[in-house]
Structures are given as structure tokens and as C-alpha cells.
Design a protein around this motif. Structure first.
Motif, short mmCIF file in Angstrom:
data_model
loop_
_atom_site.label_atom_id
_atom_site.label_comp_id
_atom_site.label_asym_id
_atom_site.label_seq_id
_atom_site.Cartn_x
_atom_site.Cartn_y
_atom_site.Cartn_z
N LYS A 1 0.83 -1.20 0.00
CA LYS A 1 0.00 0.00 0.00
C LYS A 1 0.86 1.25 0.00
CE LYS A 1 -3.89 2.16 2.42
NZ LYS A 1 -4.85 2.04 3.56
N ALA A 2 1.94 1.25 0.78
CA ALA A 2 2.82 2.42 0.87
C ALA A 2 3.54 2.68 -0.45
CB ALA A 2 3.84 2.22 1.99
N ARG A 3 3.76 1.63 -1.24
CA ARG A 3 4.52 1.77 -2.48
C ARG A 3 3.64 1.75 -3.73
NH1 ARG A 3 7.16 -0.01 1.52
NH2 ARG A 3 9.41 0.31 1.81
N GLY A 4 2.36 1.55 -3.55
CA GLY A 4 1.45 1.55 -4.69
C GLY A 4 1.66 0.40 -5.64
N ILE A 5 2.03 -0.77 -5.11
CA ILE A 5 2.25 -1.94 -5.95
C ILE A 5 1.21 -3.02 -5.63
CG2 ILE A 5 4.70 -1.51 -6.28
CD1 ILE A 5 5.31 -3.56 -4.12
N SER A 6 1.10 -4.00 -6.50
CA SER A 6 0.08 -5.03 -6.39
C SER A 6 0.38 -5.99 -5.23
CB SER A 6 0.00 -5.83 -7.69
OG SER A 6 -0.73 -7.02 -7.51
N PHE A 7 -0.57 -6.12 -4.33
CA PHE A 7 -0.46 -7.10 -3.25
C PHE A 7 -0.37 -8.52 -3.84
CE2 PHE A 7 -2.42 -10.15 -0.39
CZ PHE A 7 -1.84 -9.87 0.83
N TYR A 8 -1.17 -8.79 -4.85
CA TYR A 8 -1.22 -10.12 -5.47
C TYR A 8 0.12 -10.49 -6.09
CZ TYR A 8 -2.88 -13.80 -8.71
OH TYR A 8 -3.06 -14.97 -9.40
#
Length: 209
Positions: A42-49
């Protein structure tokens, strides 16, 4: 890739025992604490999946028993397995399967996975990889996963790990999700599942949020 000498392989007796059963595959489901991973992505704006897929691939490759395969009747130890995962384009209900090597940093892999998924026009794009070198993983982000079975052609030599997880849920300030693994008992025992879990959880906990 290294050929296994059955005369010197510590697992030979177990392998032969489970080779005699009619259905050597089994599945387990357990919870993984992803609090740290959710905060990191969330902090880096990348996909959790994609990020979890990266860490799952590392954990699989860290446990030797997940990397055995059979080719032309001989057992080999693969150098590494390659992630191959279901994905959905925005607004679509028809999934496609994205396959690419796990390389670079977590952020670099997420970017590469997203780019390949967006560019892919067909259901599959696996031609450059041997199918028995893959990891199959998927996700059911609409529900809390508590168990899973997989479709398959029955091939007792199949040692491709099938790994899936559901949506994360919150309780007492922590976020966890259910993760299911389906494996071949000819190669993988409970202790190896435990090693996989320990590697994965440690990698998640070590992320510098």
C-alpha cells in the motif's frame, strides 16, 4: 537441473511407497499473517497479489522437495520453478494465465508482471517454459479461503505445486488470509509444507515497511 540417483536418494523408500497409492495428491490450507505485506504494498502503490506471488515463489524454491520433477521416467531436481498465475483485466470475468521468471526486486517483478498481464492477448503465454517447471497459483479475493481442490489431468508424476489464497481479513489489528497448497506426496511431506510456511512468513515479516 540435476538427475537424482535413486540408490543414494534418502527419499527413495517414501517415493516408492507413495507411488503405490492410487491418488498421491493432497491439499492443506493454513493462515498467513500478511499485515506487513499489505502495509508494504500500500505504501509503495504496488500489487499485493503480484508481491505475494513473488514471495511465494521464493519460498517454494527454497524447499528442495518442491523442485523435483520426472522426465522420461527419471527424477530430476530443478534449479528453480517459475511462477504462472491467473489474472483478470479490469472489468473482465474471463481470466488469463501470466507466466514469467521471478527476477529482480519485488517492485521490479510487480511492474514486469503487470506489464505482461496488460499486454497479453490470449489465455496462455507459456511457450518458453517447460510446463513441469512452473508453479501454479491463483487467488479468490472475493472470499476468505478455507479449503480448495484443483482440476487436473491425473498424472501421478505431476509435482507442480498448486497454491491459492483468498482475501485478507482483519482481527485484533492483524490481517491474515487462508492459503491452500496441493502437492504430490511422492515428493512433498508435511515437514516440507512447514518449511515453506516458515520461509514465506519470515520473508513477509522481514519487509521494511
Amino acid at each position: 537441473m540435476r538427475k537424482i540417483d535413486l540408490a543414494a536418494w534418502p527419499r527413495t523408500e517414501l517415493f516408492r511407497f507413495f507411488s503405490g497409492v492410487s491418488q498421491p495428491f493432497y491439499s492443506v490450507t493454513f493462515r498467513v499473517d500478511v499485515t506487513n505485506l499489505h502495509a508494504y504494498t500500500k505504501a509503495r502503490g504496488i500489487s499485493f497479489y503480484y508481491a505475494l506471488g513473488y514471495l511465494v515463489t521464493d519460498a517454494v524454491n527454497a524447499v528442495e522437495n518442491f523442485r523435483y520433477t520426472i522426465r522420461d521416467g527419471e527424477i530430476y531436481l530443478l534449479d528453480e520453478r517459475v511462477p504462472s498465475f491467473t489474472d483478470l483485466k479490469p472489468g473482465s470475468e474471463t481470466f488469463h494465465i501470466v507466466t514469467l521468471e521471478k527476477s529482480g526486486t519485488l517492485e521490479q517483478f510487480c511492474a514486469a508482471a503487470q506489464a505482461k498481464s496488460v499486454a497479453q492477448t490470449g489465455m496462455f503465454d507459456q511457450d518458453e517454459f517447460a510446463l513441469d517447471s512452473l508453479i501454479y497459483f491463483s487467488c479468490t479475493p472475493w472470499l476468505d479461503l478455507t479449503g480448495l481442490t484443483n482440476e487436473r489431468d491425473f498424472d501421478r508424476d505431476d509435482n507442480i505445486p498448486r497454491i491459492a489464497w483468498g482475501k485478507y481479513t482483519s482481527q485484533n489489528g492483524r490481517e491474515t488470509l487462508g492459503m491452500a497448497l496441493e502437492v504430490n506426496h511422492r515428493f512433498v511431506d508435511g515437514i516440507h509444507l512447514g518449511k515453506f510456511y516458515e520461509k514465506l512468513q519470515a520473508a513477509i515479516d522481514a519487509l521494511n515497511v
